[in-house]
Motif scaffolding. Structure first.
Motif, short mmCIF file in Angstrom:
data_model
loop_
_atom_site.label_atom_id
_atom_site.label_comp_id
_atom_site.label_asym_id
_atom_site.label_seq_id
_atom_site.Cartn_x
_atom_site.Cartn_y
_atom_site.Cartn_z
N SER A 152 0.80 -1.22 0.00
CA SER A 152 0.00 0.00 0.00
C SER A 152 0.83 1.27 0.00
O SER A 152 0.43 2.28 -0.57
CB SER A 152 -0.94 0.01 1.21
OG SER A 152 -0.21 -0.12 2.42
N THR A 153 2.02 1.25 0.65
CA THR A 153 2.84 2.47 0.72
C THR A 153 4.31 2.12 0.53
O THR A 153 4.73 0.98 0.76
CB THR A 153 2.67 3.20 2.07
OG1 THR A 153 3.08 2.33 3.14
CG2 THR A 153 1.24 3.65 2.27
N ILE A 154 5.09 3.14 0.13
CA ILE A 154 6.51 2.93 -0.11
C ILE A 154 7.32 4.10 0.46
O ILE A 154 6.80 5.19 0.71
CB ILE A 154 6.84 2.81 -1.61
CG1 ILE A 154 6.54 4.13 -2.34
CG2 ILE A 154 6.11 1.64 -2.24
CD1 ILE A 154 7.10 4.22 -3.75
N ILE A 155 8.61 3.85 0.67
CA ILE A 155 9.63 4.88 0.82
C ILE A 155 10.53 4.72 -0.39
O ILE A 155 11.14 3.68 -0.58
CB ILE A 155 10.42 4.72 2.12
CG1 ILE A 155 9.53 4.92 3.34
CG2 ILE A 155 11.59 5.70 2.16
CD1 ILE A 155 10.21 4.59 4.65
N GLY A 156 10.59 5.73 -1.24
CA GLY A 156 11.33 5.62 -2.49
C GLY A 156 12.75 6.11 -2.38
O GLY A 156 13.02 7.10 -1.69
N ILE A 157 13.67 5.42 -3.05
CA ILE A 157 15.06 5.86 -3.18
C ILE A 157 15.38 5.85 -4.67
O ILE A 157 15.40 4.79 -5.30
CB ILE A 157 16.04 4.96 -2.43
CG1 ILE A 157 15.65 4.81 -0.95
CG2 ILE A 157 17.46 5.50 -2.55
CD1 ILE A 157 16.58 3.89 -0.17
N GLY A 158 15.63 7.02 -5.23
CA GLY A 158 15.91 7.11 -6.66
C GLY A 158 17.17 7.90 -6.93
O GLY A 158 17.53 8.81 -6.18
#
Length: 385
Positions: A152-158
């Protein structure tokens, strides 16, 4: 394709088995099931998932491949990564996620590493005339991944192009993004001067050299260190170099994200902007920082890290990421890092006034020792460590 299909079925079966095990932990065991059997099933499922399972899903813009590590944690987001041009998830993120101090973090979160189409290992070369997705369309593939995994949710690293993609996704799906770590982000579309310089460079440089100039500083390229030699070989000898060129063209045709401080178009989750000193994208990241909400944004400028901080300074980036997670309310009992220890006194007093999530923070790291300058809460703070 057959092996990938088998892997997908195995992953779903494992997830179902793991969910059953989690249920039996909360409720009485089923008739005939012993604690030993349940424990063995859970252990087998965790070992399988910790090795990483690679999957592909179809989206409106083509197939996308991603690799999942670890097991979902209740009430915790997944960490989702997206790599830069010329790289895949392994060459972009492996040094960071294999770093010793990072293990405490990855034990607490399931990870999803996305490969842009055609960038995964063993990817076939796209046929001549293939229309590669735009960066906006690559962002629109992410909901298909999360739906497939039921996350349902993420912590993104790009990084670079990946940072842009995750930002575009966050703008369109704010409720599903709890935080973003954006390395080397350039939120601006190319102007006419940029296009002219790009075209001129293309007349005298190969695609691989242009991408290397995007990834690393000129000082790094001139020094030709072992790291530079390694990544020059990765890119120049890549069997899917034609695919990489398509991704590169999509990046250079990106639209402006139109961030505006105080405006409607902004990132509303906690954001940590990261860039190395003397990196090719330093000015762009500084400008991006000026356009985002200062109460939600941290700016980490790393010394001695060059163009790819996650490769050259994984230790410092791990420290900053752990502190970022702690500021979001996760891993509160984690051992304090050197970076967070150096700021404890100042942050404690600031938190008592306006909360840990309402500060504009700039973390400027160097290899030299230094002190934490005093300043009123809510203002930019510089840290040397």
């Amino acid at each position: 394709m057959e092996e990938r299909s088998k892997g997908t079925r195995l992953f779903k079966a494992t997830m179902a088995e793991l969910q059953e095990v989690q249920i039996t932990e909360e409720k009485p065991l089923l008739p005939g099931q012993t604690p030993e059997v349940a424990k063995e099933a859970e252990l087998a499922a965790r070992i399988l998932l910790d090795r990483g399972q690679t999957h592909s899903v179809e989206t409106p813009y083509g197939s996308v491949t991603f690799t999942v590590y670890g097991t979902p944690k209740p009430k915790r987001p997944a960490i989702l990564t997206y790599h830069d041009v010329g790289l895949n998830y392994k060459s972009c993120f492996q040094p960071l996620f294999q770093f010793g101090d990072m293990q405490e973090i990855i034990q607490n979160f399931v990870r999803v590493h996305v490969d842009a189409p055609g960038m995964e290992e063993g990817a076939p070369v796209f046929p001549l005339g293939y229309q590669y997705p735009s960066l906006d369309q690559l962002a629109d593939m992410i909901p298909c991944i999360l739906q497939y995994l039921n996350f349902s949710t993420i912590i993104g690293i790009g990084v670079g192009a990946g940072a842009y993609i995750l930002s575009r996704y966050a703008l369109n799906h704010q409720d599903t993004v709890e935080g973003l770590v954006l390395i080397n982000i350039d939120p601006n579309a190319k102007g006419w001067m940029d296009w002219a310089a790009h075209k001129l460079t293309g007349l005298t440089s190969s695609i691989s050299e242009m991408i290397l100039g995007h990834l690393f500083s000129q000082e790094e390229l001139s020094g030709n260190s072992e790291l530079i030699q390694k990544y020059r070989n990765i890119i120049t000898q890549a069997p899917n170099l034609d695919n990489i060129e398509l991704y590169w063209n999509s990046y250079n045709n990106r639209r402006d994200l139109n961030f505006e401080r105080g405006g409607d178009i902004t990132l509303k989750c906690p954001v940590m902007l990261v860039v190395g000193d003397q990196a090719p994208h330093e000015d762009a990241v500084v400008e991006c920082n000026s356009k985002l909400d200062p109460t939600q944004t941290s700016f980490l400028k790393m010394a001695d890290s060059g163009g790819q901080p996650q490769l050259t300074q994984p230790g410092k980036l791990t420290e900053a990421f752990k502190y970022f997670l702690q500021g979001m309310g996760y891993m509160a009992s984690s051992c304090m890092t050197r970076l967070s220890r150096s700021r404890t006194a100042s942050l404690t007093s600031a938190a008592s006034i306006d909360g840990s999530r309402s500060r504009s923070r700039t973390l400027s790291q160097s290899s030299e020792s230094g002190t934490l300058p005093s300043g009123p809460p809510g203002h930019t703070m510089e840290v040397s460590c």
